[in-house]
Design a protein around this motif. Sequence first.
Motif, mmCIF file in Angstrom:
data_model
loop_
_atom_site.group_PDB
_atom_site.id
_atom_site.type_symbol
_atom_site.label_atom_id
_atom_site.label_comp_id
_atom_site.label_asym_id
_atom_site.label_seq_id
_atom_site.Cartn_x
_atom_site.Cartn_y
_atom_site.Cartn_z
ATOM 1 N N TRP A 1 2.546 -6.824 -5.171
ATOM 2 C CA TRP A 1 3.343 -6.630 -3.949
ATOM 3 C C TRP A 1 4.716 -7.276 -4.064
ATOM 4 C CZ3 TRP A 1 0.470 -7.228 1.379
ATOM 5 C CH2 TRP A 1 1.044 -6.333 2.292
ATOM 6 N N LYS B 1 8.511 -2.718 -0.730
ATOM 7 C CA LYS B 1 8.660 -1.575 0.184
ATOM 8 C C LYS B 1 7.333 -0.850 0.433
ATOM 9 C CE LYS B 1 13.514 -0.691 -0.955
ATOM 10 N NZ LYS B 1 14.478 0.280 -1.521
ATOM 11 N N THR C 1 3.346 -0.371 1.439
ATOM 12 C CA THR C 1 2.444 -0.960 2.432
ATOM 13 C C THR C 1 1.237 -1.565 1.721
ATOM 14 O OG1 THR C 1 1.127 1.048 2.696
ATOM 15 C CG2 THR C 1 3.092 0.836 4.081
ATOM 16 N N GLN C 2 0.495 -2.399 2.460
ATOM 17 C CA GLN C 2 -0.703 -3.006 1.885
ATOM 18 C C GLN C 2 -1.707 -1.931 1.480
ATOM 19 O OE1 GLN C 2 -4.080 -5.249 3.985
ATOM 20 N NE2 GLN C 2 -2.711 -6.901 3.320
ATOM 21 N N THR C 3 -1.813 -0.893 2.297
ATOM 22 C CA THR C 3 -2.736 0.203 1.978
ATOM 23 C C THR C 3 -2.345 0.879 0.667
ATOM 24 O OG1 THR C 3 -3.133 0.606 4.319
ATOM 25 C CG2 THR C 3 -3.707 2.385 2.796
ATOM 26 N N GLN C 4 -1.047 1.107 0.455
ATOM 27 C CA GLN C 4 -0.581 1.734 -0.782
ATOM 28 C C GLN C 4 -0.879 0.849 -1.998
ATOM 29 O OE1 GLN C 4 3.475 2.293 0.655
ATOM 30 N NE2 GLN C 4 3.257 4.531 0.441
#
Length: 647
Positions: A421, A426, A428-431
């Motif tokens: 991360w 840029k 998201t945590q889900t990505q």
Amino acid sequence: MIVLNCDNISLSFGTTKIIEDISFSVQQSDKVGIVGVNGAGKSTLFKIICGVIQPDSGNIYISKDKKIGYLEQNSGLDSSSTIWEELMSAYSALTDMEKRLKELENEISIAGTNKTDEGQVRLSSLMKEYSSVTDKFTRSGGYEYNSRIKGVLKGLGFSEEQWNTKIHTLSGGQKTRLSLARLLLEEPDLLLLDEPTNHLDINALEWLESFLKGCRSTVLLISHDRYFLDAVTNKTLELENCFCKMYNSSYTSYIKQKSVDMEIQQRHYELQQKEIERMEAFIEQQKRWNREKNIVAAESRQKAIDRMEKIDKPKALPGKIKISFKTGITSGNDILSVERLSKEYPGKPLFKDISFRIRNQERVFVLGPNGCGKSTLLKVLTGKLSKTSGEFGYGHNVYIGYYDQEQENLDEGNTVIDEVWDSNEKLTQTQIRTTLAAFLFKGEDILKPVSVLSGGEKSRVSLVKLMLSGANFLILDEPTNHLDINSREVLEEALQSFEGTILAVSHDRYFINKLSTRILEFDDVCLKDYSGNYLSFQEYKGRLKSSAAEKAHEPKASASKLERLAVKEEKARLRKLERQLGETEQQIEKTESRLHQLELEMVSEDTSADHIRLTELHSEQQALNSSLEELYELWEALASEKSSFPG
């Protein structure tokens, strides 16, 4: 003769099964490759065979009086002895005999001066002992062990200048190589090698292949080097989903056979399931009718199902990482220009005045022995190290992604998710979680500190970061280290599809051959440039050696005559290449034409309703597509070789 037999070996750590009911046998002189994903239990199996770990159940049988030699992964010798002294100790029995022979020679010399009867009896006794010890010394290789030690040391990459070096001053990789050298010299009857190719350059790999093929020992080896496995082994033991299966072939043939076996098992399983469903439907129907004869028929059919030997559904294969490298922006045609670049340390020049250029979409591999400066060159080009002299520069819109084999770009204080991360804020945590899951980091794994990860896990984290970087120029230093075969194959496929440019260092010849379009080879402090993949590079070097050997036995020719012959040979080779290119282009055109005809026939009204004809056409289409891919690869190789001709 069976040297090793494993019978129903099982082992669990807590609730986690490592291996279950493992059974196989190994014959004398077999060379067996042990394959499976990281964590499949390969190294654990070796420890069980050697008695380091006791299994929960099962038995190990090793033929009587057979000596076992075991090279543990990344294990190395460490002592205050020199390299030469340590390897000499492998022949302590021979050196003791040699010492005794010298003592006997001295005693015989003295006894020979005593002319008394007692003296002559003493002389006769000494002569008999001398003859016996000499015979044993000769049969045991007493006159060869020095040359054996020298051969193994040179083969594994230790120069004569290093032989008097103290072992405790060596690097970890050198200590592991020395441990391998000692083991090979001891000549055990059963040789267990866990990743013996680690820390070996290509020359040492080829030497070890030749040594193992020629040795009398029974060999079991764990390796992710497919080229090495194909060269050495005649059998392959696969560990998968806690179970094992032995194949009577080397790696490439095993892969083909496994695919066929799985298709057959799946087909038989599906057919049996259909038969069971049909029989169960019959039973259900008879029960509904509920007459005595129907009940008897139902019970009879149920007994038939119960007696049936059930075919297991093929187990799901272990998870594979999913890699896809995408370039963020398109670079210009000129990627990298290197002019008279040099790097040296005090008293140790690594490379001097090297120059080369890399253009867009080239896949360039740097080869050479350990210590020649390959990794250093990449570090200079990425700004990790300073150059001694010379210049280098990057083209327009070139964005670099660097893979460091030492994983120095990882912050060991970070968790896995934070490490990725931090470089991709840029997303998201889900990505990030989704991407990590594709690299087999799931659940609590993403919260592990980087410091506790294995070498393979760290490699996967670095690959995640590289994949997300959007770089259009990948500089890779030993990217297959720590990766199992499945992961290497996925990485190869991803890099083959990558639309950018690659500069890489690797000792994995299978990997190099699959990807390379050009090879730069370190020759002393200089760099030689070759066009093509690893196979064509090897063939070219083979031709050079053959030519050199032939010329050494030919009478000296004049310079002008040699030049005329060289020009003539080059013209003949060019004509042959052009002819092969033309023939290949004709085959491509013919294949593409037939594929077009097939497509038209498959969509026609008459054929679309004829399932049998559709199946036949589809099979032909698949075969032609496979053939077309091979023709394209051949055309590219021939075109690349032709482009290397001047003018």
